[in-house]
Each structure stands twice: as C-alpha cells, then as structure tokens.
Design a protein around this motif. Structure first.
Motif, PDB file in Angstrom:
ATOM      1  N   ALA A 108      48.129  41.474  38.257  1.00 32.80           N
ATOM      2  CA  ALA A 108      48.949  40.304  38.572  1.00 32.80           C
ATOM      3  C   ALA A 108      48.088  39.166  39.100  1.00 32.80           C
ATOM      4  O   ALA A 108      48.290  37.999  38.747  1.00 32.80           O
ATOM      5  CB  ALA A 108      50.035  40.666  39.581  1.00 32.80           C
ATOM      6  N   LEU A 109      47.104  39.475  39.935  1.00 35.79           N
ATOM      7  CA  LEU A 109      46.209  38.446  40.461  1.00 35.79           C
ATOM      8  C   LEU A 109      45.357  37.828  39.356  1.00 35.79           C
ATOM      9  O   LEU A 109      45.143  36.619  39.322  1.00 35.79           O
ATOM     10  CB  LEU A 109      45.318  39.021  41.557  1.00 35.79           C
ATOM     11  CG  LEU A 109      45.996  39.244  42.905  1.00 35.79           C
ATOM     12  CD1 LEU A 109      45.070  39.982  43.851  1.00 35.79           C
ATOM     13  CD2 LEU A 109      46.427  37.930  43.504  1.00 35.79           C
ATOM     14  N   GLN A 110      44.880  38.652  38.441  1.00 36.37           N
ATOM     15  CA  GLN A 110      44.076  38.136  37.333  1.00 36.37           C
ATOM     16  C   GLN A 110      44.922  37.284  36.400  1.00 36.37           C
ATOM     17  O   GLN A 110      44.472  36.252  35.909  1.00 36.37           O
ATOM     18  CB  GLN A 110      43.423  39.279  36.566  1.00 36.37           C
ATOM     19  CG  GLN A 110      42.275  39.920  37.317  1.00 36.37           C
ATOM     20  CD  GLN A 110      41.696  41.108  36.575  1.00 36.37           C
ATOM     21  OE1 GLN A 110      42.249  41.569  35.587  1.00 36.37           O
ATOM     22  NE2 GLN A 110      40.572  41.606  37.079  1.00 36.37           N
ATOM     23  N   ALA A 111      46.164  37.693  36.151  1.00 34.58           N
ATOM     24  CA  ALA A 111      47.045  36.916  35.281  1.00 34.58           C
ATOM     25  C   ALA A 111      47.398  35.571  35.908  1.00 34.58           C
ATOM     26  O   ALA A 111      47.595  34.584  35.208  1.00 34.58           O
ATOM     27  CB  ALA A 111      48.322  37.704  34.988  1.00 34.58           C
ATOM     28  N   THR A 165      39.904  32.394  39.928  1.00 30.92           N
ATOM     29  CA  THR A 165      39.429  31.024  39.750  1.00 30.92           C
ATOM     30  C   THR A 165      39.989  30.084  40.809  1.00 30.92           C
ATOM     31  O   THR A 165      39.970  28.866  40.622  1.00 30.92           O
ATOM     32  CB  THR A 165      39.841  30.502  38.360  1.00 30.92           C
ATOM     33  OG1 THR A 165      41.267  30.521  38.271  1.00 30.92           O
ATOM     34  CG2 THR A 165      39.243  31.338  37.263  1.00 30.92           C
ATOM     35  N   VAL A 166      40.474  30.613  41.911  1.00 28.46           N
ATOM     36  CA  VAL A 166      41.082  29.794  42.955  1.00 28.46           C
ATOM     37  C   VAL A 166      40.006  29.018  43.701  1.00 28.46           C
ATOM     38  O   VAL A 166      38.953  29.549  44.033  1.00 28.46           O
ATOM     39  CB  VAL A 166      41.880  30.688  43.929  1.00 28.46           C
ATOM     40  CG1 VAL A 166      42.377  29.900  45.116  1.00 28.46           C
ATOM     41  CG2 VAL A 166      43.044  31.327  43.221  1.00 28.46           C
ATOM     42  N   ASP A 167      40.288  27.738  43.960  1.00 28.16           N
ATOM     43  CA  ASP A 167      39.381  26.913  44.740  1.00 28.16           C
ATOM     44  C   ASP A 167      39.527  27.292  46.208  1.00 28.16           C
ATOM     45  O   ASP A 167      40.627  27.263  46.763  1.00 28.16           O
ATOM     46  CB  ASP A 167      39.736  25.440  44.523  1.00 28.16           C
ATOM     47  CG  ASP A 167      38.811  24.501  45.275  1.00 28.16           C
ATOM     48  OD1 ASP A 167      37.741  24.965  45.722  1.00 28.16           O
ATOM     49  OD2 ASP A 167      39.159  23.319  45.393  1.00 28.16           O
TER      50      ASP A 167
END
Length: 135
Positions: free
Chosen positions: A84-87, A92-94
């Motif tokens: 779920a986090l990868q989807a 790629t979170v700043d």
C-alpha cells in the motif's frame, strides 16, 4: 382519626430505624480518618550540573530512536502495508513537505463559494440557520 393513626404508625416505623437496637453495622469512624502524607521526592545529591561545552549524555538520535521504539514498537511492516505504501508513492515522499505546505507559492485547490461562505459566516447559536438545496 384513621389518618392520624396511620401517620403515627408510619412515623414510629421511621423513627425505629434511627434507634440503636444491636443491628448496627460496624462503620468507620469519620473522625478517626487521617490524611495520607503527600509524596515528597528527596533531592538526589549525586547529580551534578552539566559543564558548558561538554558532550551530551544522550544524543538526540538515540533519544529519537528510543521514542519511536516506545511509540510504534519494532514490528516489521506487513506485506500488505508495504504494498500500500509503495502504491501510494511512499518511497518518493519529500521529507521537507511540512515546511513547504505553508509557502505562498504552493498550489491549492479552490473549494468554491460555499466554503468561503461557511468560513465567513458570523458566529451565532444557529437558531437562524437555513439550508438551500439546488433544484
């Protein structure tokens, strides 16, 4: 006459409950209750104040790791949570997004006139509130 006899008997029954007839329960004496002394932490004379320029006893990263461990534990993420986090693009979170959220150059979505009306509405108890539904 009959009413006064009934009232007299009722009063006698009520007053009999106040008499000490050997059926009294053992009750604590409210005047013998003593207050507990307050908790006092004695001073620790073994502590010394920190010296200026000395290294910290506990580093910030160790304290942060200890805090995260206490809050969230060390359980690994499940496969569904990782997926779920990868989807969602979690990798790629700043990391500085919170500092740029209040930036005037940040693009925001216009919520329309309804939101502006709600925010600009005067305070009140809601007695004169009305709702209009579009047709």
């Amino acid at each position: 006459m009959r009413k006064s006899i009934v009232m007299g008997a009722g009063l006698a029954v009520l007053l009999a409950g106040c008499a000490s007839n050997g059926l009294d329960r053992d009750r604590p004496d409210e005047f013998a209750v003593a207050r507990q002394p307050s908790l006092i932490i004695p001073p620790d004379f073994a502590l010394v104040p920190p010296t200026p320029g000395a290294a910290r006893v506990q580093s910030a990263s160790a304290a942060q790791a200890q805090t995260l461990e206490a809050l969230f534990g060390s359980a690994p993420r499940s496969a569904s949570e990782t997926a779920a986090l990868q989807a969602a693009g979690g990798d790629t979170v700043d990391s500085g997004i919170r500092s740029s959220a209040g930036d005037p150059q940040t693009n925001v979505v216009d919520k329309g006139q309804t939101t502006r009306d709600i925010i600009a509405a005067p305070e009140g108890d809601g007695q004169e509130a009305s709702a209009n539904t579009p047709r």
